[in-house]
Design a protein around this motif. Sequence first.
Motif, PDB file in Angstrom:
ATOM      1  N   UNK A  73     -15.008  71.197  54.258  1.00 54.58           N
ATOM      2  CA  UNK A  73     -15.288  69.990  55.042  1.00 54.58           C
ATOM      3  C   UNK A  73     -16.282  69.087  54.313  1.00 54.58           C
ATOM      4  N   UNK A  74     -17.301  69.681  53.684  1.00 57.00           N
ATOM      5  CA  UNK A  74     -18.281  68.889  52.925  1.00 57.00           C
ATOM      6  C   UNK A  74     -17.621  68.227  51.725  1.00 57.00           C
ATOM      7  N   UNK A  75     -16.732  68.964  51.058  1.00 57.71           N
ATOM      8  CA  UNK A  75     -16.005  68.406  49.918  1.00 57.71           C
ATOM      9  C   UNK A  75     -15.137  67.238  50.361  1.00 57.71           C
ATOM     10  N   UNK A  76     -14.433  67.405  51.468  1.00 60.31           N
ATOM     11  CA  UNK A  76     -13.557  66.353  51.980  1.00 60.31           C
ATOM     12  C   UNK A  76     -14.354  65.141  52.444  1.00 60.31           C
ATOM     13  N   UNK A  77     -15.518  65.402  53.021  1.00 58.83           N
ATOM     14  CA  UNK A  77     -16.350  64.292  53.499  1.00 58.83           C
ATOM     15  C   UNK A  77     -16.782  63.394  52.353  1.00 58.83           C
ATOM     16  N   UNK A  78     -17.092  64.005  51.227  1.00 54.89           N
ATOM     17  CA  UNK A  78     -17.503  63.210  50.063  1.00 54.89           C
ATOM     18  C   UNK A  78     -16.353  62.356  49.529  1.00 54.89           C
ATOM     19  N   UNK A  79     -15.123  62.848  49.673  1.00 53.29           N
ATOM     20  CA  UNK A  79     -13.986  62.137  49.081  1.00 53.29           C
ATOM     21  C   UNK A  79     -13.195  61.291  50.081  1.00 53.29           C
ATOM     22  N   UNK A  80     -13.194  61.701  51.359  1.00 55.65           N
ATOM     23  CA  UNK A  80     -12.362  61.024  52.351  1.00 55.65           C
ATOM     24  C   UNK A  80     -13.152  60.298  53.430  1.00 55.65           C
ATOM     25  N   UNK A  81     -14.405  60.693  53.600  1.00 57.47           N
ATOM     26  CA  UNK A  81     -15.193  60.093  54.663  1.00 57.47           C
ATOM     27  C   UNK A  81     -15.515  61.105  55.750  1.00 57.47           C
ATOM     28  N   UNK A  82     -16.473  60.779  56.538  1.00 58.26           N
ATOM     29  CA  UNK A  82     -16.975  61.706  57.553  1.00 58.26           C
ATOM     30  C   UNK A  82     -15.904  62.047  58.601  1.00 58.26           C
ATOM     31  N   UNK A  83     -15.827  63.348  58.942  1.00 60.47           N
ATOM     32  CA  UNK A  83     -14.942  63.797  60.013  1.00 60.47           C
ATOM     33  C   UNK A  83     -13.484  63.934  59.643  1.00 60.47           C
ATOM     34  N   UNK A 247      -5.744  71.388  52.048  1.00 65.54           N
ATOM     35  CA  UNK A 247      -6.630  70.223  51.981  1.00 65.54           C
ATOM     36  C   UNK A 247      -7.441  70.233  50.692  1.00 65.54           C
ATOM     37  N   UNK A 248      -8.024  71.378  50.353  1.00 66.71           N
ATOM     38  CA  UNK A 248      -8.822  71.447  49.126  1.00 66.71           C
ATOM     39  C   UNK A 248      -7.965  71.156  47.907  1.00 66.71           C
ATOM     40  N   UNK A 249      -6.755  71.689  47.892  1.00 68.02           N
ATOM     41  CA  UNK A 249      -5.821  71.456  46.792  1.00 68.02           C
ATOM     42  C   UNK A 249      -5.503  69.956  46.660  1.00 68.02           C
ATOM     43  N   UNK A 250      -5.344  69.256  47.788  1.00 68.36           N
ATOM     44  CA  UNK A 250      -5.013  67.837  47.761  1.00 68.36           C
ATOM     45  C   UNK A 250      -6.168  66.992  47.242  1.00 68.36           C
ATOM     46  N   UNK A 251      -7.372  67.545  47.288  1.00 69.83           N
ATOM     47  CA  UNK A 251      -8.549  66.792  46.853  1.00 69.83           C
ATOM     48  C   UNK A 251      -8.839  66.957  45.363  1.00 69.83           C
ATOM     49  N   UNK A 252      -8.141  67.893  44.732  1.00 73.08           N
ATOM     50  CA  UNK A 252      -8.432  68.166  43.329  1.00 73.08           C
ATOM     51  C   UNK A 252      -7.952  67.029  42.423  1.00 73.08           C
TER      52      UNK A 252
END
Length: 252
Positions: A73-83, A247-252
């Motif tokens: 969630x922290x990784x996604x927040x940095x790349x996609x935005x909060x929540x 989700x993590x894979x999509x952020x790589x």
Amino acid sequence: MKTLSALFALCLVLVANAAEPPEYLKYFDPAKGFKPAQRNLSEIYLQAAGSLEHYGSPEPYFRHMLAEHERIAKLAERKLGRGKGDRRPARMTKDYIEKLIANWNKLSPVLQLDELSRGIGSDVRSAIRGVWEKGTPVIAILNSHQDKVIDAMANSDATARWFDKLCAIVRSELQMDVKRIDTSGLDDGKRDAIRDADVVLGRLQRLKSVLAAKLPQPQATAIADALKSVFIDLAEMAHSELEAGILEWSLE
């Protein structure tokens, strides 16, 4: 003399079997710890089942997934935005999990829940891998389901209750809602999976009977249902591992 030889041979077999490592180590090795969120649903459920077999408790896997969801969630927040990066089921808050674990640990010594957990972990592993470790049709079910989840997430379908859909398929395919299972004419893998699922249901029913012999019926039923729900929560958390891994894979 023949009797002594036979006894010696039997001893050798027992020693050899005792030296064999547990089957679950192929999927969960406590010395290495849990793997980061995975994207293979069969491997996810085998790891969760292996954890149950080893620890005799759902607590370690729940804590692992709380940490994994927080990390991703922290990784996604940095790349996609909060929540936008929390794939944990909404009701699986940290407070909910802590209460679940506390209640489990309180009841475990009294009801021998460690034995129940190990048994169910073994049954789930066998339902997926089969008696001869060759795999059962459950793997195909999980593979098909994970592909649908990947496609849905790629199209931003974040609201579908995918775990409920998987439960419905598994319960139907493994005859978990019928009064009497029928495995005639089925191949070994499907037969193994259905029988193992039936054994899981039998374990839970025996727990309910034990409680009913000691407590008033309403209280026995409530406790039995609550303990059953812990295993369902664990299965749902395992499904959320798939979503977190994707989700993590999509952020790589």
